[in-house]
Design an enzyme around this catalytic site. Structure first.
Site, mmCIF file in Angstrom:
data_model
loop_
_atom_site.group_PDB
_atom_site.id
_atom_site.type_symbol
_atom_site.label_atom_id
_atom_site.label_comp_id
_atom_site.label_asym_id
_atom_site.label_seq_id
_atom_site.Cartn_x
_atom_site.Cartn_y
_atom_site.Cartn_z
ATOM 1 C CE LYS A 153 -3.698 -2.553 2.178
ATOM 2 N NZ LYS A 153 -4.415 -2.966 3.382
ATOM 3 C CD GLN B 294 -3.414 -4.379 6.682
ATOM 4 O OE1 GLN B 294 -3.413 -3.415 5.924
ATOM 5 N NE2 GLN B 294 -3.864 -5.568 6.320
ATOM 6 C CG ASP C 192 -9.768 -0.763 4.260
ATOM 7 O OD1 ASP C 192 -9.468 -1.027 3.082
ATOM 8 O OD2 ASP C 192 -9.056 -1.065 5.236
#
Ligand code: NAD
Length: 282
Positions: free
Chosen positions: A51, A95, A118
């Site tokens: 990322k 995460q 997300d």
């Protein structure tokens, strides 16, 4: 059979985003992603590195917040609140997995829905189900993008998803439904799985079991999307689909690696740029 090249498609998406980021910078907006990691999960470290590389490539600023495995819920929430308030930060990503003593749902809920790149916040999940503008969870978003780019008909198609996770299977139901597919979702308790999968015009496997989908589970001409990432003891990556068998019958198929994985990150970048554009509207 045509291979759906997620790696190439993701590269094109990043190139377009790079131009959009340059335009934003001309207006004084420097898009920025904040990534929170708690503990030291090895697979997460790889995902996070990918990322940060993608951010670098398209000119998005990136900052990592590494919290110790014994971080308390209060400390995690305090960091999220701080990032919510920080006007220089457009996207916040927590995460997963995080240590078990922490409540991941509470943490996702704490993220400002406008920074939830997300697409895991209940507000975004709800908006997706109402077919309203929102942040769409990156893997399903990437799958739709791939099907559309390869002109795989979605409207009226019978789509079968295997796997009902909150991050892939469930949001994918809404994404496909919003595109007028007839959607069926299967899971570990589904009976006679292959009777269902054999009806699919589009079959998506998000199970986490290497080469689970065999040739006898698909009909001729199906478009097959393999979400699975399974690492063998020898370090090889295998999908959830037996590529050798299934590619003989499929009309389209995604490889592993080089299919859904790079698309997921490209759509995360798309969401970060979308979030940065909210700053323009302020
Ligand atoms: P998960 O691990 O949370 O859940 C697996 C799902 O598979 C469950 O819903 C379960 O009901 C179903 N399942 C398990 N055994 C089954 C069986 N025998 N028959 C039918 N269904 C069965 O799922 P996840 O987090 O969506 O991950 C699935 C896979 O996708 C993993 O390999 C993961 O690493 C990978 N993944 C890849 C990406 C990417 O960007 N490529 C993103 C997310 C997940």
């Amino acid at each position: 059979m045509e291979l759906m090249d997620g790696k190439e498609l993701a590269k094109n998406i990043r190139a377009n985003l790079k131009e959009e980021v340059e335009e934003l910078k001309k207006k004084g907006i420097y898009p920025k992603l904040a990534v929170i990691m708690v503990g030291d999960d090895k697979a997460s470290a790889v995902y996070v590195r990918n990322k940060s590389k993608a951010c670098n490539e398209i000119g998005v600023e990136y900052e990592e917040f590494l919290l110790k495995a014994d971080t308390t819920m209060d400390e995690l929430l305090e960091l999220i609140q701080k990032l919510n308030k920080d006007e220089k930060i457009d996207g916040i990503l927590l995460q997963s997995p995080i240590p078990r003593h922490l409540d991941i749902n509470e943490a996702f809920m704490a993220i400002d829905p406008k920074k939830d790149v997300d697409g895991f916040h209940p507000v975004n999940v709800g908006k997706l189900s109402l077919n309203q503008d929102c942040f769409v969870s990156c893997t399903p978003y990437g799958i739709i993008k791939m099907l559309e780019t390869y002109n795989v008909p979605i409207e009226g198609a019978r789509a079968v998803i295997i796997g009902r996770s909150n991050i892939v299977g469930k949001p994918l139901i809404q994404c496909l439904l919003n595109k007028n597919a007839t959607v069926t979702i299967c899971h570990s308790k589904t009976k006679n799985l292959e009777e269902v999968t054999k009806q699919a015009d589009i079959l998506i496997a998000a199970i986490g079991k290497p080469e689970f989908v065999k040739g006898n589970m698909v009909k001729e001409g199906t478009a097959v999307i393999d979400v699975g990432i399974n690492r063998t003891d020898e370090g090889k990556l295998l999908g959830d689909v037996n590529f050798e068998e299934v590619s003989k019958k499929a009309s389209y198929i995604t490889p592993v690696p080089g299919g859904v994985g790079p698309m997921t990150i490209a759509m995360l970048m798309t969401n970060v740029v979308k979030a940065a554009k909210y700053r323009e509207q302020k």
